[in-house]
Structures are given as C-alpha cells and as structure tokens.
Write a protein that holds these residues in place. Structure first.
Motif, short mmCIF file in Angstrom:
data_model
loop_
_atom_site.label_atom_id
_atom_site.label_comp_id
_atom_site.label_asym_id
_atom_site.label_seq_id
_atom_site.Cartn_x
_atom_site.Cartn_y
_atom_site.Cartn_z
N VAL A 40 -6.67 2.02 -7.86
CA VAL A 40 -6.83 1.20 -6.67
C VAL A 40 -5.59 1.33 -5.78
O VAL A 40 -5.70 1.47 -4.55
N GLY A 41 -4.41 1.31 -6.37
CA GLY A 41 -3.18 1.44 -5.59
C GLY A 41 -3.09 2.77 -4.87
O GLY A 41 -2.70 2.83 -3.69
N GLU A 42 -3.44 3.84 -5.54
CA GLU A 42 -3.39 5.16 -4.91
C GLU A 42 -4.43 5.29 -3.80
O GLU A 42 -4.17 5.90 -2.76
N ALA A 43 -5.63 4.69 -4.01
CA ALA A 43 -6.64 4.71 -2.96
C ALA A 43 -6.19 3.91 -1.74
O ALA A 43 -6.42 4.31 -0.59
N GLY A 44 -5.54 2.78 -1.97
CA GLY A 44 -5.01 1.99 -0.87
C GLY A 44 -3.94 2.74 -0.09
O GLY A 44 -3.88 2.66 1.14
N ARG A 45 -3.10 3.48 -0.79
CA ARG A 45 -2.07 4.26 -0.10
C ARG A 45 -2.70 5.36 0.75
O ARG A 45 -2.29 5.57 1.90
N ARG A 46 -3.70 6.05 0.20
CA ARG A 46 -4.37 7.09 0.98
C ARG A 46 -4.99 6.52 2.25
O ARG A 46 -4.90 7.12 3.32
N ARG A 47 -5.62 5.35 2.14
CA ARG A 47 -6.24 4.72 3.32
C ARG A 47 -5.18 4.35 4.35
O ARG A 47 -5.37 4.56 5.56
N ALA A 48 -4.07 3.79 3.87
CA ALA A 48 -3.01 3.39 4.81
C ALA A 48 -2.42 4.60 5.52
O ALA A 48 -2.18 4.57 6.73
N ALA A 89 0.84 -1.20 0.00
CA ALA A 89 0.00 0.00 0.00
C ALA A 89 0.87 1.25 0.00
O ALA A 89 0.57 2.23 -0.68
N GLY A 90 1.97 1.23 0.75
CA GLY A 90 2.86 2.37 0.78
C GLY A 90 3.47 2.67 -0.57
O GLY A 90 3.73 3.82 -0.91
N ALA A 91 3.71 1.62 -1.36
CA ALA A 91 4.25 1.79 -2.71
C ALA A 91 3.17 2.09 -3.73
O ALA A 91 3.45 2.18 -4.93
N ALA A 92 1.91 2.25 -3.26
CA ALA A 92 0.76 2.52 -4.13
C ALA A 92 0.54 1.39 -5.14
O ALA A 92 0.11 1.62 -6.27
N ALA A 93 0.85 0.16 -4.70
CA ALA A 93 0.63 -1.00 -5.56
C ALA A 93 -0.83 -1.42 -5.49
O ALA A 93 -1.47 -1.35 -4.45
N CYS A 94 -1.38 -1.87 -6.61
CA CYS A 94 -2.74 -2.42 -6.64
C CYS A 94 -2.67 -3.85 -6.14
O CYS A 94 -2.04 -4.72 -6.74
N GLN A 95 -3.33 -4.10 -5.00
CA GLN A 95 -3.23 -5.40 -4.36
C GLN A 95 -4.44 -6.29 -4.63
O GLN A 95 -5.57 -5.82 -4.66
N VAL A 96 -4.14 -7.58 -4.77
CA VAL A 96 -5.16 -8.63 -4.78
C VAL A 96 -4.89 -9.49 -3.55
O VAL A 96 -3.78 -10.00 -3.38
N THR A 97 -5.87 -9.65 -2.69
CA THR A 97 -5.69 -10.47 -1.50
C THR A 97 -6.63 -11.66 -1.52
O THR A 97 -7.74 -11.58 -2.07
#
Length: 362
Positions: free
Chosen positions: A327-335, A279-287
């Motif tokens: 998605v990656g940028e949204a995940g970084r903002r949330r983190a 998330a810090g790297a703004a990667a789009c994650q699949v979990t």
C-alpha cells in the motif's frame, strides 16, 4: 516574474504546519524561473526554532518585527513585484496585511490571497458579517487555496472572489523519499500533528481510543502541545518532530495515521500536507474518512480509510508488514504521478501568467 509572499514562516515548521507546503511550492516556482521574496514575522518562537539553518537558495527570506518594518516591506513588494501574495494565518497583523494588499489592487503588481485553511476562514466570515476580510475578497485579483475543492471555490465565489483556484498540498520528491529501513518497524501506528482545538476530539477518537482498543500494539505521537495530556501506556510521545526527520519517523511505523481537523472533514477535498510527506516515504497510511479522498489516493489500494477508532484498530491488527509495504509503495507511485509540487507550480504558473479577467476594484 517576481513574487512576494507574506506568510507565517518559510524557515521554521514550529507551530507552523504550512512550512512544508510553502517550501515545496516555492522551490518548484523557482525551478520554473520565478524569483521569490518571503516576508515573515518574528513570532511564536519560530525564528528561535528554525529547522532550516540557512535561508533556502530558492527564496529571499525577510523577517520583520515591527509595524514600520512591515509597511516598508509592503512598499518594497508593490514597487518590485509582479504579484504580492498575502497568505492566511500569518499570526501577526493579519487583518492589516489583508487590507493593505487588497487595497493596493489595480496597480502594476497584481494581488492574491493564499488561504492555507479555507474551511476555517470561510466558517469564520460566515459567522461574523462584520469581519473586515469580507470586504477584501472582491479586491484580490485571485484567491488561491491549498485545499477545499468545489465547496470552497463556490463559497469564495459567493463572497465575490473574481477567481478561486485550489493549489493542493503535494509531494516534494527531493525532500520526501523512502529512507533505508532497518529491521522491524519501531511502532505499529504513528500520528504526527500539533494539538489544535478543532482536531483534538478527532485525535481522541482515531488515535487515543484506537490505542486503548489495541493495548498490545505500539503507538507513537509526534507534535507540539500534547505534553500534559494523559496517554495510554502503549503510546510513546515524541514531541515536536522537525521536518528534516519526517522521512525517518514515517518509515519507522508500519502504519501512519492522518487525522484531519473538523472543518476540513466537513468540507472535504482537504488532504493534509503530511499525507503527501508520508506517501513520499512510501508509508502505509490510514486516513479518517472525508469526501474527495478518492481523487487523491485509491482507498484500499493506495491508502486505507477508517471511520472510527474500531476501524483504525482493525487495520492495526489486519495489515501485516507485506501489505503495508504494498500500500505504501502504491501511494508513493500515485503521488509521484499526480501530486508533486512541480505539477502544482505549473498550475499556479498558468494562473500567474493569465491576463486579468476583471479590472481591479478601486
């Protein structure tokens, strides 16, 4: 306050997934004014495979090699510390350290057990009524976990813990950030994780079978222990990836896969450290799917969720570069908003400064 930790390693991530967690949390505790000594054994080749060339400025690191050195460090810790923290999974003399730390509860230094693999610990003691750790649980002033949520808290309370607080993995903004991206992604999907018995079947499903289903896509695998494993032709094996390279490697993939161990999925509320790194790297994650994920990231918006290899393959085919960036940028903002080590350290600081609720067991 002065805190002494007995853990696996702060200076090496070699066969030591907890290193990132320790570094982020202890750096943030140092920022709050605490001083820290981290005691670690010379074991499993970690001192020979350090990824911190020098000891960090935020902690004094002491390496011990013998039982005599270990006992001397315990004496020093209880003489000089406000809290002595035994972490799970040290790998050397775990039972002896747990008994020694729990057995000295009631003195000037308070004691804690930091469980970096609570689902596994609780499963182990549930299967063995003679496990010596059971007698230690009520003696610790506090049990801390880096995952597990309500099920882990309830389980530890049933075993007699005076208090149990999850202090989750998080993002260290100083270490995990988007690097410069040059050109197209090198891989369509990346997974980084060591080969472990209770995760391998899930890696078979979510990574290797997904790669077989997408022969046209480029997959990458990082982590120790996979070298003798047969792999589909479209998988590039990276071997051990030092923590200092995680940003660039995460950013080189269009999608970053997280595959959790079986016990973590069964328990829920157990986000892996690398989820926050990615998330810090703004990667789009699949979990892989597990209960509680929505309390950390919003599915479909800040993270993508897959229940099997077919769904992983579907994400690989459906998510283009533009959506992956969103998605990656949204995940970084949330983190950055909810999941930094600064926030985790403030929670732990509250625990450390709270008065003891119950007198220590003799």
């Amino acid at each position: 306050m002065h805190l002494t930790f007995f853990g696996s390693s702060l200076v090496s991530s070699y066969w030591n997934g907890a290193a990132t967690y320790y570094r982020g949390l202890i750096r943030a505790l140092h920022g709050l004014g605490h001083t820290v000594t981290f005691c670690e054994p010379d074991a499993y080749g970690r001192q020979q495979n350090r990824d911190l060339a020098e000891d960090p400025e935020y902690a004094r690191v002491v390496v011990y090699r013998t039982a005599e050195e270990r006992d001397a460090l315990l004496d020093e810790a209880f003489a000089a510390s406000d809290w002595v923290v035994k972490c799970s999974g040290v790998g050397v003399w775990d039972a002896e350290l747990e008994a020694a730390v729990a057995g000295r509860s009631g003195g000037a230094a308070r004691t804690a057990f930091l469980d970096v693999d609570a689902p596994a610990t609780l499963g182990r003691i549930a299967a063995d009524a003679a496990d010596p750790f059971i007698a230690c649980i009520p003696r610790f002033d506090h049990v801390l976990t880096y995952g597990g949520g309500p099920p882990v808290v309830a389980a530890y309370e049933r075993w007699g813990a005076r208090a149990c607080t999850p202090v989750y993995n998080a993002l260290d903004p100083e270490e995990h950030r988007p690097p410069e991206r040059a050109g197209e992604p090198r891989w369509d999907l990346l997974f980084m994780g060591n080969r472990l018995p209770d995760r391998e079947a899930r890696v078979d499903e979510f990574f290797f079978r997904a790669a077989t289903l997408c022969p046209e896509a480029r997959f990458a695998l990082g982590g120790e222990g996979w070298g003798d494993r047969s792999m589909p032709a479209n998988v590039e094996y990276l071997g051990h990836v030092p923590t200092g390279r995680h940003n660039e490697v995460n950013a080189a993939a269009r999608l970053v896969l997280n595959v959790h161990r079986e016990s973590m999925v069964a328990n829920g509320w157990s986000p892996a450290t690398r989820m926050f790194e990615a998330a810090g790297a703004a990667a789009c994650q699949v979990t892989d799917a597990w209960e509680g994920i929505e309390e950390f990231f919003a599915p479909g918006e800040e993270i993508l969720v897959a229940r099997d290899a077919e769904e992983v393959a579907a994400w690989v085919r459906a998510v283009d570069d533009a959506r992956a960036r969103r998605v990656g940028e949204a995940g970084r903002r949330r983190a950055l908003r909810d999941h930094t080590y600064g926030q985790r350290a403030r929670l732990l600081d509250t625990v450390l400064r709270a008065p003891a609720a119950v007198e220590s067991v003799a």
